[in-house]
Design a protein around this motif. Sequence first.
Motif, PDB file in Angstrom:
ATOM      1  N   ALA A 189      47.585 -44.957 -68.014  1.00 50.08           N
ATOM      2  CA  ALA A 189      46.216 -45.648 -68.233  1.00 50.08           C
ATOM      3  C   ALA A 189      45.085 -44.606 -68.367  1.00 50.08           C
ATOM      4  CB  ALA A 189      45.906 -46.511 -67.149  1.00 50.08           C
ATOM      5  N   GLU A 190      45.048 -43.498 -67.615  1.00 54.40           N
ATOM      6  CA  GLU A 190      44.294 -42.623 -67.768  1.00 54.40           C
ATOM      7  C   GLU A 190      43.991 -41.765 -69.195  1.00 54.40           C
ATOM      8  OE1 GLU A 190      42.500 -38.076 -65.938  1.00 54.40           O
ATOM      9  OE2 GLU A 190      44.530 -39.214 -65.123  1.00 54.40           O
ATOM     10  N   TYR A 191      45.331 -41.369 -69.656  1.00 60.36           N
ATOM     11  CA  TYR A 191      45.402 -40.925 -71.118  1.00 60.36           C
ATOM     12  C   TYR A 191      44.763 -41.993 -71.986  1.00 60.36           C
ATOM     13  CZ  TYR A 191      47.800 -39.517 -75.334  1.00 60.36           C
ATOM     14  OH  TYR A 191      48.116 -38.974 -76.654  1.00 60.36           O
ATOM     15  N   LEU A 192      45.027 -43.353 -72.095  1.00 60.27           N
ATOM     16  CA  LEU A 192      44.721 -44.219 -72.809  1.00 60.27           C
ATOM     17  C   LEU A 192      42.935 -44.378 -72.742  1.00 60.27           C
ATOM     18  CD1 LEU A 192      47.665 -46.775 -72.547  1.00 60.27           C
ATOM     19  CD2 LEU A 192      46.973 -45.383 -74.600  1.00 60.27           C
ATOM     20  N   ARG A 193      42.539 -44.260 -71.595  1.00 62.89           N
ATOM     21  CA  ARG A 193      41.064 -44.575 -71.321  1.00 62.89           C
ATOM     22  C   ARG A 193      40.429 -43.569 -71.743  1.00 62.89           C
ATOM     23  NH1 ARG A 193      36.715 -45.049 -71.059  1.00 62.89           N
ATOM     24  NH2 ARG A 193      35.202 -46.025 -69.499  1.00 62.89           N
ATOM     25  N   VAL A 194      40.815 -42.406 -71.597  1.00 63.40           N
ATOM     26  CA  VAL A 194      39.928 -40.990 -72.291  1.00 63.40           C
ATOM     27  C   VAL A 194      40.071 -40.905 -73.543  1.00 63.40           C
ATOM     28  CG1 VAL A 194      40.233 -40.134 -69.917  1.00 63.40           C
ATOM     29  CG2 VAL A 194      41.758 -39.337 -71.637  1.00 63.40           C
ATOM     30  N   GLU A 248      31.859 -45.744 -76.927  1.00 64.12           N
ATOM     31  CA  GLU A 248      31.487 -45.256 -75.713  1.00 64.12           C
ATOM     32  C   GLU A 248      32.194 -43.792 -75.605  1.00 64.12           C
ATOM     33  OE1 GLU A 248      32.874 -45.780 -71.273  1.00 64.12           O
ATOM     34  OE2 GLU A 248      32.367 -47.772 -72.123  1.00 64.12           O
ATOM     35  N   VAL A 249      33.457 -43.708 -75.891  1.00 68.24           N
ATOM     36  CA  VAL A 249      34.279 -42.429 -76.051  1.00 68.24           C
ATOM     37  C   VAL A 249      33.902 -41.447 -77.241  1.00 68.24           C
ATOM     38  CG1 VAL A 249      36.347 -41.549 -75.737  1.00 68.24           C
ATOM     39  CG2 VAL A 249      35.899 -43.535 -74.312  1.00 68.24           C
ATOM     40  N   ARG A 250      33.958 -42.283 -78.364  1.00 68.28           N
ATOM     41  CA  ARG A 250      33.994 -41.571 -79.440  1.00 68.28           C
ATOM     42  C   ARG A 250      32.522 -41.260 -80.126  1.00 68.28           C
ATOM     43  NH1 ARG A 250      38.901 -43.034 -83.651  1.00 68.28           N
ATOM     44  NH2 ARG A 250      40.658 -42.260 -82.453  1.00 68.28           N
ATOM     45  N   GLY A 251      31.635 -41.960 -79.746  1.00 72.25           N
ATOM     46  CA  GLY A 251      30.232 -41.859 -80.176  1.00 72.25           C
ATOM     47  C   GLY A 251      30.100 -42.559 -81.412  1.00 72.25           C
ATOM     48  N   HIS A 252      29.188 -42.305 -82.321  1.00 75.00           N
ATOM     49  CA  HIS A 252      29.154 -43.036 -83.447  1.00 75.00           C
ATOM     50  C   HIS A 252      29.215 -42.076 -84.626  1.00 75.00           C
ATOM     51  CE1 HIS A 252      27.906 -46.865 -81.710  1.00 75.00           C
ATOM     52  NE2 HIS A 252      27.355 -46.260 -80.794  1.00 75.00           N
ATOM     53  N   LEU A 310      32.977 -36.827 -73.102  1.00 72.90           N
ATOM     54  CA  LEU A 310      33.931 -36.265 -72.431  1.00 72.90           C
ATOM     55  C   LEU A 310      33.991 -37.452 -71.215  1.00 72.90           C
ATOM     56  CD1 LEU A 310      36.319 -34.431 -71.797  1.00 72.90           C
ATOM     57  CD2 LEU A 310      34.582 -33.059 -70.236  1.00 72.90           C
ATOM     58  N   GLN A 311      35.021 -38.041 -70.898  1.00 75.69           N
ATOM     59  CA  GLN A 311      35.331 -38.912 -70.074  1.00 75.69           C
ATOM     60  C   GLN A 311      35.914 -38.399 -68.735  1.00 75.69           C
ATOM     61  OE1 GLN A 311      34.644 -42.621 -70.602  1.00 75.69           O
ATOM     62  NE2 GLN A 311      33.729 -41.419 -72.458  1.00 75.69           N
ATOM     63  N   THR A 312      35.029 -38.471 -67.605  1.00 78.71           N
ATOM     64  CA  THR A 312      35.374 -37.845 -66.376  1.00 78.71           C
ATOM     65  C   THR A 312      35.823 -39.230 -65.303  1.00 78.71           C
ATOM     66  OG1 THR A 312      33.267 -37.529 -65.750  1.00 78.71           O
ATOM     67  CG2 THR A 312      34.418 -35.846 -66.765  1.00 78.71           C
ATOM     68  N   HIS A 313      36.290 -38.838 -64.087  1.00 84.81           N
ATOM     69  CA  HIS A 313      36.325 -39.742 -62.889  1.00 84.81           C
ATOM     70  C   HIS A 313      37.217 -40.978 -63.484  1.00 84.81           C
ATOM     71  CE1 HIS A 313      33.424 -37.464 -60.769  1.00 84.81           C
ATOM     72  NE2 HIS A 313      32.696 -37.559 -61.868  1.00 84.81           N
ATOM     73  N   LYS A 314      38.500 -40.602 -64.407  1.00 85.85           N
ATOM     74  CA  LYS A 314      39.225 -41.688 -64.846  1.00 85.85           C
ATOM     75  C   LYS A 314      40.372 -41.517 -64.335  1.00 85.85           C
ATOM     76  CE  LYS A 314      35.821 -43.616 -67.119  1.00 85.85           C
ATOM     77  NZ  LYS A 314      35.039 -44.464 -66.537  1.00 85.85           N
ATOM     78  N   GLU A 315      40.740 -40.602 -63.289  1.00 91.48           N
ATOM     79  CA  GLU A 315      42.014 -40.390 -62.705  1.00 91.48           C
ATOM     80  C   GLU A 315      42.726 -41.513 -62.109  1.00 91.48           C
ATOM     81  OE1 GLU A 315      39.577 -36.608 -62.283  1.00 91.48           O
ATOM     82  OE2 GLU A 315      39.125 -39.011 -61.930  1.00 91.48           O
ATOM     83  N   PHE A 362      42.357 -53.839 -71.716  1.00 91.42           N
ATOM     84  CA  PHE A 362      41.438 -54.033 -70.510  1.00 91.42           C
ATOM     85  C   PHE A 362      41.919 -53.129 -69.150  1.00 91.42           C
ATOM     86  CE2 PHE A 362      41.921 -57.859 -73.111  1.00 91.42           C
ATOM     87  CZ  PHE A 362      40.570 -58.175 -73.131  1.00 91.42           C
ATOM     88  N   PHE A 363      40.702 -52.352 -68.968  1.00 94.04           N
ATOM     89  CA  PHE A 363      40.706 -51.232 -68.018  1.00 94.04           C
ATOM     90  C   PHE A 363      40.213 -51.626 -66.849  1.00 94.04           C
ATOM     91  CE2 PHE A 363      41.377 -48.942 -72.003  1.00 94.04           C
ATOM     92  CZ  PHE A 363      42.566 -48.195 -71.579  1.00 94.04           C
ATOM     93  N   ASP A 364      40.560 -51.366 -65.396  1.00 93.27           N
ATOM     94  CA  ASP A 364      40.202 -52.050 -64.079  1.00 93.27           C
ATOM     95  C   ASP A 364      38.788 -51.503 -64.053  1.00 93.27           C
ATOM     96  OD1 ASP A 364      40.928 -49.510 -63.156  1.00 93.27           O
ATOM     97  OD2 ASP A 364      42.471 -50.417 -61.887  1.00 93.27           O
ATOM     98  N   ASP A 365      38.329 -50.257 -65.009  1.00 92.78           N
ATOM     99  CA  ASP A 365      36.927 -49.914 -64.678  1.00 92.78           C
ATOM    100  C   ASP A 365      35.860 -50.881 -65.499  1.00 92.78           C
ATOM    101  OD1 ASP A 365      37.425 -48.924 -67.187  1.00 92.78           O
ATOM    102  OD2 ASP A 365      36.970 -46.933 -66.640  1.00 92.78           O
ATOM    103  N   GLY A 366      36.561 -51.923 -65.970  1.00 93.50           N
ATOM    104  CA  GLY A 366      35.682 -52.587 -66.914  1.00 93.50           C
ATOM    105  C   GLY A 366      35.705 -52.473 -68.507  1.00 93.50           C
ATOM    106  N   HIS A 367      36.158 -51.159 -68.807  1.00 89.71           N
ATOM    107  CA  HIS A 367      36.218 -50.703 -70.216  1.00 89.71           C
ATOM    108  C   HIS A 367      37.201 -51.712 -71.037  1.00 89.71           C
ATOM    109  CE1 HIS A 367      35.590 -48.129 -73.788  1.00 89.71           C
ATOM    110  NE2 HIS A 367      36.913 -48.187 -73.744  1.00 89.71           N
ATOM    111  N   ASP A 368      36.666 -52.244 -72.204  1.00 90.56           N
ATOM    112  CA  ASP A 368      37.548 -53.148 -73.059  1.00 90.56           C
ATOM    113  C   ASP A 368      37.024 -53.169 -74.305  1.00 90.56           C
ATOM    114  OD1 ASP A 368      35.403 -54.774 -72.956  1.00 90.56           O
ATOM    115  OD2 ASP A 368      36.408 -56.498 -71.775  1.00 90.56           O
ATOM    116  N   SER A 369      36.424 -52.145 -74.686  1.00 82.72           N
ATOM    117  CA  SER A 369      35.715 -52.249 -76.103  1.00 82.72           C
ATOM    118  C   SER A 369      36.347 -51.627 -77.475  1.00 82.72           C
ATOM    119  CB  SER A 369      34.235 -51.726 -76.011  1.00 82.72           C
ATOM    120  OG  SER A 369      34.201 -50.437 -75.587  1.00 82.72           O
ATOM    121  N   GLY A 370      37.601 -50.929 -76.840  1.00 85.26           N
ATOM    122  CA  GLY A 370      38.243 -49.863 -78.033  1.00 85.26           C
ATOM    123  C   GLY A 370      39.471 -50.817 -78.524  1.00 85.26           C
ATOM    124  N   LEU A 371      39.749 -50.894 -79.767  1.00 88.03           N
ATOM    125  CA  LEU A 371      40.644 -51.664 -80.457  1.00 88.03           C
ATOM    126  C   LEU A 371      41.945 -50.597 -80.458  1.00 88.03           C
ATOM    127  CD1 LEU A 371      39.680 -54.352 -82.585  1.00 88.03           C
ATOM    128  CD2 LEU A 371      40.292 -54.645 -80.202  1.00 88.03           C
TER     129      LEU A 371
END
Length: 119
Positions: A32-37, A43-47, A54-59, A77-86
């Motif tokens: 999950a950490e790998y997928l999340r970062v 939010e991760v890739r920018g525009h 750079l994503q931190t604290h996702k261990e 759907f990640f448990d830190d609330g992130h769910d916006s990437g397809l």
Amino acid sequence: MAETPLPTEITLHKQSKCLSLSYGDKNYRLPAEYLRVHSPSAEVRGHGPGQEVLQTHKENVGLEKIEPVGHYALKLFFDDGHDSGLFTWDYLYELAIHQDSLWQDYLNRLQKAGYQRQN
């Protein structure tokens, strides 16, 4: 150009916090950490190029659920609330087959930023 194979099996492992993808006789376990970062979200890739964040604290991030999006992607759907990437089938396959190099690149970027992973 060869067509990206579709996974023949997809399994969410909430306990071990990973997603298993099978492509015929090849199996990949994506933490999950790998997928999340590596989320394809803004939010991760920018525009645009050079705007990556750079994503931190996702261990310890986990996956709550996954949902298909049409016939082309998964929504995670990640448990830190992130769910916006397809995560398209193409992108998931790239993450699977290049996991070692992409993960090492991420660890190198963390180190360069002075971040110590906690686990």
